[in-house]
Write an enzyme that holds these catalytic residues in place. Structure first.
Site, PDB file in Angstrom:
ATOM      1  N   ASN A 167      -1.632   1.615   2.946  1.00 26.09           N
ATOM      2  CA  ASN A 167      -2.940   1.832   3.804  1.00 26.09           C
ATOM      3  C   ASN A 167      -2.826   1.051   5.291  1.00 26.09           C
ATOM      4  O   ASN A 167      -3.140   1.452   6.186  1.00 26.09           O
ATOM      5  CB  ASN A 167      -4.251   1.359   3.350  1.00 26.09           C
ATOM      6  CG  ASN A 167      -4.590   2.737   2.207  1.00 26.09           C
ATOM      7  OD1 ASN A 167      -5.078   3.848   2.467  1.00 26.09           O
ATOM      8  ND2 ASN A 167      -4.173   2.445   0.950  1.00 26.09           N
TER       9      ASN A 167
ATOM     10  N   SER B 182      -1.020  -6.311  -7.785  1.00 26.63           N
ATOM     11  CA  SER B 182      -1.870  -5.491  -6.925  1.00 26.63           C
ATOM     12  C   SER B 182      -2.563  -4.250  -7.705  1.00 26.63           C
ATOM     13  O   SER B 182      -3.740  -4.041  -7.594  1.00 26.63           O
ATOM     14  CB  SER B 182      -1.055  -5.114  -5.451  1.00 26.63           C
ATOM     15  OG  SER B 182      -1.809  -4.494  -4.659  1.00 26.63           O
TER      16      SER B 182
ATOM     17  N   HIS C  49       3.001   9.205  -2.150  1.00 24.22           N
ATOM     18  CA  HIS C  49       3.843   8.366  -3.007  1.00 24.22           C
ATOM     19  C   HIS C  49       4.640   9.296  -3.819  1.00 24.22           C
ATOM     20  O   HIS C  49       5.273   8.762  -4.866  1.00 24.22           O
ATOM     21  CB  HIS C  49       2.674   7.980  -3.800  1.00 24.22           C
ATOM     22  CG  HIS C  49       1.854   7.051  -3.481  1.00 24.22           C
ATOM     23  ND1 HIS C  49       2.268   5.827  -2.605  1.00 24.22           N
ATOM     24  CD2 HIS C  49       0.411   6.883  -3.643  1.00 24.22           C
ATOM     25  CE1 HIS C  49       0.973   5.167  -2.520  1.00 24.22           C
ATOM     26  NE2 HIS C  49       0.180   5.771  -2.859  1.00 24.22           N
TER      27      HIS C  49
ATOM     28  N   GLY D  19       1.329  -1.295   0.553  1.00 28.95           N
ATOM     29  CA  GLY D  19       1.085  -1.655   1.835  1.00 28.95           C
ATOM     30  C   GLY D  19       0.796  -0.465   2.534  1.00 28.95           C
ATOM     31  O   GLY D  19       0.710  -0.238   3.887  1.00 28.95           O
TER      32      GLY D  19
ATOM     33  N   GLY E 191      -3.736  -9.664   0.075  1.00 32.47           N
ATOM     34  CA  GLY E 191      -3.035  -9.350   1.409  1.00 32.47           C
ATOM     35  C   GLY E 191      -1.839 -10.655   1.565  1.00 32.47           C
ATOM     36  O   GLY E 191      -1.733 -10.913   2.817  1.00 32.47           O
TER      37      GLY E 191
ATOM     38  N   LYS F 130       0.662   0.550  -3.877  1.00 34.14           N
ATOM     39  CA  LYS F 130       0.348  -0.824  -3.731  1.00 34.14           C
ATOM     40  C   LYS F 130       1.436  -1.752  -2.891  1.00 34.14           C
ATOM     41  O   LYS F 130       1.526  -2.882  -3.271  1.00 34.14           O
ATOM     42  CB  LYS F 130       0.149  -1.369  -5.143  1.00 34.14           C
ATOM     43  CG  LYS F 130      -0.872  -0.704  -6.005  1.00 34.14           C
ATOM     44  CD  LYS F 130      -2.110  -0.340  -5.359  1.00 34.14           C
ATOM     45  CE  LYS F 130      -3.049  -1.367  -4.761  1.00 34.14           C
ATOM     46  NZ  LYS F 130      -4.090  -0.748  -3.948  1.00 34.14           N
TER      47      LYS F 130
HETATM   48  P1  A3P Z   1      -2.926  -6.932  -2.617  1.00 41.60           P
HETATM   49  O1  A3P Z   1      -3.676  -6.273  -3.844  1.00 41.60           O
HETATM   50  O2  A3P Z   1      -1.841  -7.900  -3.199  1.00 41.60           O
HETATM   51  O3  A3P Z   1      -3.964  -7.895  -1.770  1.00 41.60           O
HETATM   52  P2  A3P Z   1      -1.667  -0.052  -0.810  1.00 41.60           P
HETATM   53  O4  A3P Z   1      -2.369   0.166   0.683  1.00 41.60           O
HETATM   54  O5  A3P Z   1      -0.400   0.623  -0.811  1.00 41.60           O
HETATM   55  O6  A3P Z   1      -2.516   0.456  -1.694  1.00 41.60           O
HETATM   56  O7  A3P Z   1      -1.548  -1.412  -0.902  1.00 41.60           O
HETATM   57  C1  A3P Z   1      -2.428  -2.274  -1.087  1.00 41.60           C
HETATM   58  C2  A3P Z   1      -2.047  -3.598  -0.786  1.00 41.60           C
HETATM   59  O8  A3P Z   1      -1.804  -3.772   0.666  1.00 41.60           O
HETATM   60  C3  A3P Z   1      -3.173  -4.818  -1.258  1.00 41.60           C
HETATM   61  O9  A3P Z   1      -2.463  -6.015  -1.786  1.00 41.60           O
HETATM   62  C4  A3P Z   1      -3.853  -5.003   0.117  1.00 41.60           C
HETATM   63  O10 A3P Z   1      -4.553  -6.246   0.072  1.00 41.60           O
HETATM   64  C5  A3P Z   1      -2.530  -4.958   0.968  1.00 41.60           C
HETATM   65  N1  A3P Z   1      -3.261  -4.757   2.398  1.00 41.60           N
HETATM   66  C6  A3P Z   1      -4.036  -3.794   2.822  1.00 41.60           C
HETATM   67  N2  A3P Z   1      -4.096  -3.919   4.143  1.00 41.60           N
HETATM   68  C7  A3P Z   1      -3.437  -5.316   4.711  1.00 41.60           C
HETATM   69  C8  A3P Z   1      -3.306  -5.786   5.824  1.00 41.60           C
HETATM   70  N3  A3P Z   1      -3.732  -5.405   7.095  1.00 41.60           N
HETATM   71  N4  A3P Z   1      -2.627  -6.898   5.831  1.00 41.60           N
HETATM   72  C9  A3P Z   1      -2.094  -7.277   4.904  1.00 41.60           C
HETATM   73  N5  A3P Z   1      -2.042  -6.750   3.577  1.00 41.60           N
HETATM   74  C10 A3P Z   1      -2.756  -5.552   3.473  1.00 41.60           C
END
Ligand code: A3P
Length: 284
Positions: free
Chosen positions: A47, A128, A98, A45, A248, A43
């Site tokens: 992806n 998140s 991870h 960021g 995000g 969580k």
């Molecule tokens: P939130 O749940 O706070 O919105 P991971 O990929 O490690 O699972 O992280 C997911 C978090 O990254 C989520 O946060 C998601 O919204 C955010 N995220 C994914 N793509 C994003 C983007 N292009 N810009 C900003 N935040 C992004």
């Protein structure tokens, strides 16, 4: 909802993880010099970073990110499918993980493979994670944010304690093949941070190519890309209605923590992260 798979005292997702792989990964998985690894605590960021790196590789051409699922473009080394894919893949690989430091393939530490480690305010990671994981089959359902908050501070969540994970990986921060980035910096200066990633990876992009990377990795575009928004993940893993791209934003924890929780979190953060310069944590 599945139970965790416990390995060396750390809870792993009950679906898609295999104990045999976790046992052999440290000694047997061979990281190659030409590999690029994206490593995060869940969580943070992850992806978003994968999407950016894929787009840098294609110089902004979206064909790849629009035609292949994100977990196939950059397989998870600790997952059953990802492990098999990676050991059979020739040439430079993009690898996601991870894993905590001590369980990561040891071959990495003597290789020239490049690792991008993304950190994020653990308060936002917590929020998140709470909203994400209760829609999946990967973890135990905490039932409430209050419960999840307790579990998170104790490290009783998948991949274990954020504090242990981060402390250990930060020990690599002076290495040339390790790039430390934060979600907060990426949000605040997306272009500048992407330029930093290009430098680190030795990729030179023209201005219009960089514009395309920015465009296709934006929150809104990723949210609509089926290959990246996890909407096509099989239903035994993720239940209906899950949103990877939730808000995000930075600082959403302020909408969810009570004053007492915020204070309790601060206290644990100070204790556990003692000795690390504040500048490492741009949200502080
Ligand atoms: P939130 O749940 O706070 O919105 P991971 O990929 O490690 O699972 O992280 C997911 C978090 O990254 C989520 O946060 C998601 O919204 C955010 N995220 C994914 N793509 C994003 C983007 N292009 N810009 C900003 N935040 C992004």
């Amino acid at each position: 909802m599945s139970d965790y798979l416990w390995f060396e005292g750390i809870p792993f997702p009950g679906v898609g993880t295999d104990k045999g792989i976790l046992e052999e990964i440290g000694d047997k998985f061979v990281v190659r010099d030409e590999d690029t690894i994206i490593l995060t605590y869940p969580k943070s960021g992850t992806n978003w970073m994968i999407e950016i790196v894929c787009l840098i590789q294609t110089k902004g051409n979206p064909q790849w990110i629009q035609s292949e699922p994100i977990w196939k473009r950059s397989p998870w080394v600790e997952s059953e499918d990802g492990y098999q894919t990676l050991i059979n893949q020739e040439g430079p690989r993009l690898i996601s993980s991870h894993l905590p430091f001590h369980l990561f393939p040891k071959s990495f530490f003597s290789s020239k493979a490049k690792m991008i480690y993304v950190i994020r305010n653990p308060r936002d990671v917590l929020v998140s994670g709470y909203f994400f994981f209760h829609k999946t089959n990967l973890v135990k359902n905490p039932g409430s944010l209050i419960k999840y908050f307790e579990w998170f501070l104790k490290g009783n969540v998948i991949y274990g304690s954020w504090f242990e994970h981060t402390r250990a990986w930060l020990s690599m921060r002076e290495r040339d093949n390790f790039l430390l980035l934060s979600y907060e910096d990426l949000k605040q200066d997306t272009r500048g941070t992407i330029e930093k990633i290009c430098d680190f990876l030795g990729k030179k992009l023209e201005k219009d190519e960089l514009d395309l990377v920015l465009k296709y990795s934006s929150f809104q575009v990723m949210k609509e890309n089926k290959m990246s928004n996890l909407s096509i993940v099989p239903e035994d893993v993720i239940t209906n209605g899950l949103k990877l791209m939730r808000k995000g934003t930075t600082g959403d924890w302020k909408n969810h923590f009570t004053v007492a929780q915020a204070e309790a979190f601060d206290k644990v953060f100070q204790e556990k992260m003692i000795g690390f310069p504040r500048e490492l944590f741009p949200w502080q």
